[in-house]
Design a protein around this motif. Structure first.
Motif: not given
Length: 193
Positions: A26, A29, A33
Motif C-alpha cells: 500500500t 506502507e 516503512a
C-alpha cells in the motif's frame, strides 16, 4: 515549486515504489516503512535548501541526519530525476556531482562515487531507466546510457552505452540478450560470461 507540484512529486515517489517492489502493498506502507523513499524525500528538501543563500550547512546537516536514519547518503548538490527508486537502500551513496535520470532503480550498497579529490565533475551521470544492482560501484565522471543495467557488485570506471549490460570487476560491457526482461537474473554476472 507549487504545492500541487510538490504533492505530485511525492505521489510519484510512492507510485514508483509500488510499481518496482513486488513486496510493497500500500502507499501508506511505502510512506512509513521505506527508507529509500524517506531518503529521496529528505534529499528533495535538502536540495532546495542547498540552492538558497546561507542554507548549505543546514542542507548538509539534514542529509547527514537522513543518512543516520536510513543508511542512505545523498549529497544535497546531486541532481536526481523523477521517480528514483532505492530498493532496501542500506549503504547507497550518491556523491555531490552525480546526476541521475528519470525512472532509475538503485539497489542496496550501490555507490555513485568519485575517483578524484579535485573540484569539478567527479561523479557519474546516469541516463533514464538505468538499473544499478546491489553493491555496484560506479566511479568517476563516467556516463551510463539510457536503459543500461549494471550487475551486482560490478565496478564501473568507463562509460556504458545505452541499453548495454555491464558486469564484473572491472566491469565489462555485454550486449543485452534479445529476449531481455528486467528481473533478478541480470544481477547474476555468471549468465553473461
Amino acid at each position: 515549486m507549487s504545492l500541487r507540484t510538490f504533492w505530485s512529486v511525492l505521489r510519484d515517489d510512492l507510485e514508483v515504489a509500488l510499481r518496482e517492489d513486488p513486496a510493497a502493498r500500500t502507499r501508506f506502507e511505502v510512506a512509513v516503512a521505506y527508507p529509500g523513499v524517506h531518503a529521496v524525500w529528505a534529499y528533495r528538501l535538502a536540495h532546495r535548501m542547498w540552492h538558497q543563500p546561507g542554507l548549505q550547512l543546514p542542507a548538509r546537516l539534514l542529509s547527514q541526519a537522513t543518512r543516520a536514519a536510513t543508511g542512505i547518503e545523498i549529497h544535497p548538490a546531486a541532481k536526481l530525476g523523477h521517480r528514483l527508486f532505492i530498493d532496501h537502500g542500506m549503504g547507497v551513496v550518491i556523491g555531490e556531482t552525480a546526476e541521475v535520470g528519470d525512472d532509475v532503480v538503485l539497489f542496496h550498497g550501490a555507490t555513485l562515487g568519485g575517483r578524484s579529490m579535485r573540484h569539478g565533475k567527479r561523479h557519474p551521470t546516469l541516463g533514464d531507466r538505468v538499473v544499478v544492482g546491489a553493491g555496484a560501484k560506479i566511479l568517476g565522471p563516467v556516463r551510463i546510457g539510457d536503459g543500461a543495467q549494471i550487475g551486482a557488485n560490478a565496478v564501473v570506471v568507463k562509460d556504458v552505452p545505452a541499453g548495454a549490460v555491464a558486469v564484473g570487476v572491472p566491469a565489462a560491457v555485454r550486449p543485452r540478450p534479445a529476449a531481455w526482461s528486467i528481473d533478478a537474473d541480470f544481477l547474476d554476472p555468471a549468465i553473461y560470461i
